[in-house]
Scaffold this motif. Sequence first.
Motif, PDB file in Angstrom:
ATOM      1  N   GLY A  40     -12.167  -9.520  -0.574  1.00  0.00           N
ATOM      2  CA  GLY A  40     -10.763  -9.598  -0.970  1.00  0.00           C
ATOM      3  C   GLY A  40     -10.274  -8.314  -1.602  1.00  0.00           C
ATOM      4  O   GLY A  40      -9.148  -7.862  -1.345  1.00  0.00           O
ATOM      5  N   LEU A  41     -11.115  -7.673  -2.430  1.00  0.00           N
ATOM      6  CA  LEU A  41     -10.741  -6.412  -3.059  1.00  0.00           C
ATOM      7  C   LEU A  41     -10.584  -5.301  -2.027  1.00  0.00           C
ATOM      8  O   LEU A  41      -9.625  -4.517  -2.085  1.00  0.00           O
ATOM      9  CB  LEU A  41     -11.799  -6.022  -4.094  1.00  0.00           C
ATOM     10  N   VAL A  42     -11.512  -5.241  -1.075  1.00  0.00           N
ATOM     11  CA  VAL A  42     -11.415  -4.228  -0.023  1.00  0.00           C
ATOM     12  C   VAL A  42     -10.149  -4.436   0.804  1.00  0.00           C
ATOM     13  O   VAL A  42      -9.438  -3.478   1.141  1.00  0.00           O
ATOM     14  CB  VAL A  42     -12.670  -4.267   0.869  1.00  0.00           C
ATOM     15  N   GLY A  43      -9.856  -5.691   1.118  1.00  0.00           N
ATOM     16  CA  GLY A  43      -8.633  -5.980   1.874  1.00  0.00           C
ATOM     17  C   GLY A  43      -7.381  -5.558   1.131  1.00  0.00           C
ATOM     18  O   GLY A  43      -6.444  -5.021   1.726  1.00  0.00           O
ATOM     19  N   PHE A  44      -7.367  -5.777  -0.184  1.00  0.00           N
ATOM     20  CA  PHE A  44      -6.208  -5.367  -0.987  1.00  0.00           C
ATOM     21  C   PHE A  44      -6.051  -3.855  -0.996  1.00  0.00           C
ATOM     22  O   PHE A  44      -4.937  -3.332  -0.885  1.00  0.00           O
ATOM     23  CB  PHE A  44      -6.366  -5.906  -2.408  1.00  0.00           C
ATOM     24  N   LEU A  45      -7.164  -3.132  -1.124  1.00  0.00           N
ATOM     25  CA  LEU A  45      -7.104  -1.669  -1.139  1.00  0.00           C
ATOM     26  C   LEU A  45      -6.639  -1.129   0.214  1.00  0.00           C
ATOM     27  O   LEU A  45      -5.880  -0.150   0.264  1.00  0.00           O
ATOM     28  CB  LEU A  45      -8.474  -1.094  -1.502  1.00  0.00           C
ATOM     29  N   VAL A  46      -7.092  -1.759   1.297  1.00  0.00           N
ATOM     30  CA  VAL A  46      -6.637  -1.333   2.633  1.00  0.00           C
ATOM     31  C   VAL A  46      -5.140  -1.586   2.780  1.00  0.00           C
ATOM     32  O   VAL A  46      -4.395  -0.739   3.312  1.00  0.00           O
ATOM     33  CB  VAL A  46      -7.436  -2.070   3.723  1.00  0.00           C
ATOM     34  N   LEU A  47      -4.673  -2.728   2.329  1.00  0.00           N
ATOM     35  CA  LEU A  47      -3.240  -3.028   2.394  1.00  0.00           C
ATOM     36  C   LEU A  47      -2.446  -2.031   1.570  1.00  0.00           C
ATOM     37  O   LEU A  47      -1.373  -1.562   1.994  1.00  0.00           O
ATOM     38  CB  LEU A  47      -2.994  -4.454   1.887  1.00  0.00           C
ATOM     39  N   LEU A  48      -2.944  -1.681   0.397  1.00  0.00           N
ATOM     40  CA  LEU A  48      -2.258  -0.713  -0.457  1.00  0.00           C
ATOM     41  C   LEU A  48      -2.231   0.674   0.175  1.00  0.00           C
ATOM     42  O   LEU A  48      -1.301   1.458  -0.069  1.00  0.00           O
ATOM     43  CB  LEU A  48      -2.950  -0.654  -1.816  1.00  0.00           C
ATOM     44  N   GLU A  49      -3.224   0.978   0.992  1.00  0.00           N
ATOM     45  CA  GLU A  49      -3.250   2.261   1.681  1.00  0.00           C
ATOM     46  C   GLU A  49      -2.261   2.289   2.843  1.00  0.00           C
ATOM     47  O   GLU A  49      -1.591   3.309   3.084  1.00  0.00           O
ATOM     48  CB  GLU A  49      -4.674   2.531   2.200  1.00  0.00           C
ATOM     49  N   VAL A  50      -2.138   1.185   3.555  1.00  0.00           N
ATOM     50  CA  VAL A  50      -1.312   1.142   4.768  1.00  0.00           C
ATOM     51  C   VAL A  50       0.158   0.933   4.433  1.00  0.00           C
ATOM     52  O   VAL A  50       1.044   1.489   5.094  1.00  0.00           O
ATOM     53  CB  VAL A  50      -1.821   0.024   5.706  1.00  0.00           C
ATOM     54  N   PHE A  61       7.340   5.342  -4.941  1.00  0.00           N
ATOM     55  CA  PHE A  61       7.166   4.272  -5.917  1.00  0.00           C
ATOM     56  C   PHE A  61       5.844   3.527  -5.738  1.00  0.00           C
ATOM     57  O   PHE A  61       5.388   2.862  -6.670  1.00  0.00           O
ATOM     58  CB  PHE A  61       8.328   3.282  -5.822  1.00  0.00           C
ATOM     59  N   LEU A  62       5.241   3.606  -4.550  1.00  0.00           N
ATOM     60  CA  LEU A  62       3.962   2.952  -4.310  1.00  0.00           C
ATOM     61  C   LEU A  62       3.067   3.914  -3.545  1.00  0.00           C
ATOM     62  O   LEU A  62       3.053   3.926  -2.318  1.00  0.00           O
ATOM     63  CB  LEU A  62       4.142   1.647  -3.519  1.00  0.00           C
ATOM     64  N   PRO A  63       2.316   4.744  -4.236  1.00  0.00           N
ATOM     65  CA  PRO A  63       1.433   5.695  -3.557  1.00  0.00           C
ATOM     66  C   PRO A  63       0.271   4.975  -2.888  1.00  0.00           C
ATOM     67  O   PRO A  63      -0.127   3.885  -3.323  1.00  0.00           O
ATOM     68  CB  PRO A  63       0.956   6.605  -4.692  1.00  0.00           C
ATOM     69  N   PRO A  64      -0.313   5.557  -1.844  1.00  0.00           N
ATOM     70  CA  PRO A  64      -1.457   4.917  -1.176  1.00  0.00           C
ATOM     71  C   PRO A  64      -2.701   4.936  -2.046  1.00  0.00           C
ATOM     72  O   PRO A  64      -2.768   5.627  -3.076  1.00  0.00           O
ATOM     73  CB  PRO A  64      -1.638   5.772   0.087  1.00  0.00           C
ATOM     74  N   THR A  65      -3.696   4.192  -1.598  1.00  0.00           N
ATOM     75  CA  THR A  65      -4.939   4.067  -2.362  1.00  0.00           C
ATOM     76  C   THR A  65      -5.614   5.415  -2.578  1.00  0.00           C
ATOM     77  O   THR A  65      -6.177   5.676  -3.650  1.00  0.00           O
ATOM     78  CB  THR A  65      -5.895   3.107  -1.634  1.00  0.00           C
ATOM     79  N   THR A  66      -5.568   6.270  -1.569  1.00  0.00           N
ATOM     80  CA  THR A  66      -6.222   7.578  -1.696  1.00  0.00           C
ATOM     81  C   THR A  66      -5.591   8.406  -2.814  1.00  0.00           C
ATOM     82  O   THR A  66      -6.301   9.100  -3.557  1.00  0.00           O
ATOM     83  CB  THR A  66      -6.142   8.323  -0.360  1.00  0.00           C
ATOM     84  N   SER A  67      -4.267   8.352  -2.936  1.00  0.00           N
ATOM     85  CA  SER A  67      -3.601   9.097  -4.015  1.00  0.00           C
ATOM     86  C   SER A  67      -3.964   8.533  -5.388  1.00  0.00           C
ATOM     87  O   SER A  67      -4.208   9.283  -6.341  1.00  0.00           O
ATOM     88  CB  SER A  67      -2.082   9.063  -3.821  1.00  0.00           C
ATOM     89  N   ILE A  68      -4.013   7.196  -5.470  1.00  0.00           N
ATOM     90  CA  ILE A  68      -4.393   6.567  -6.743  1.00  0.00           C
ATOM     91  C   ILE A  68      -5.834   6.911  -7.096  1.00  0.00           C
ATOM     92  O   ILE A  68      -6.164   7.215  -8.246  1.00  0.00           O
ATOM     93  CB  ILE A  68      -4.196   5.050  -6.658  1.00  0.00           C
ATOM     94  N   GLY A  69      -6.716   6.894  -6.084  1.00  0.00           N
ATOM     95  CA  GLY A  69      -8.113   7.253  -6.322  1.00  0.00           C
ATOM     96  C   GLY A  69      -8.261   8.700  -6.770  1.00  0.00           C
ATOM     97  O   GLY A  69      -9.080   9.009  -7.644  1.00  0.00           O
TER      98      GLY A  69
END
Length: 284
Positions: A40-50, A61-69
């Motif tokens: 579930g966590l991986v799915g959320f991170l993928v959704l946040l990236e896409v 207002f919503l940066p992708p996962t890579t930017s947050i990382g």
Amino acid sequence: MTSPTNSAFARARRRSGGPSAAPGRGRLHRARTPLAGLAGLVGFLVLLEVLPYSGLVSREFLPPTTSIGGALGGMLDDTAFWAALGDTLTGWALGLAIAVCAGVVLGVLIGSVPVLRAATASTIEFLRPIPSVALIPVAVLLYGTDLRSTLLLVVYASFWQVLVQVLAGVQDLDPVADETARSYRLSRWRRIRYILWPTALPYVMTGIRLAAAVALVLAITAELIIGAPGLGNEIAVAQTSGAVPQVYALVLVTGLLGVGINLVARSVERRALAWHPSVRKEGR
């Protein structure tokens, strides 16, 4: 020789998941639970990236996962981040410790004396629903942006979680066991130690687990609104400076901190209640 009836009964018990099948099924369930949470966590991170690239939400207002990382990785090398994390954990730990000690002592005292329980019932029901955030102006007037402001809010919010649970545990005391202890002329301290405390301990541990989560929420809220040192203050500074990835990275840290605190609290609860039937049944 095994009778046909016994053989049929054994086959039916195996098909229905009887005692012989229960341990394996329990181990399989415990193994699947962390994997499901991780998926579930991986799915959320993928959704946040896409999602930022889909055009539905602006990347501003919503940066992708890579930017947050990347922002999180940069903060890990910053001593200011670790200082803020230490301030948050200090306020959380001190406030929780004070609330637990006060809640347990007063809960046992009030719950053990019927006159006190009756005299304080209305007062407790009046004070308990007051939101801790409503005390922020009072905390600022008394202590400014000092750590004591954070402690005031954390202790107030966490104290009620522990007190209410302890009162419920004391009320759950078996009257037969209590009368037996009195008939054997056990002292009040021995009755508390051997009769009351084992009964109330499951409630106490539940109150501590709930108070630990509430204490973290109030510590970060106080830092965010009052400006006391900590992760909440870092979030406010990042937001006012327009550092959006840093804001999300700090929010992610607070979430991970909450998960870690909950896991530690549950682990301590299971160890402290290893003798309790509910915990023993859960471990099967």
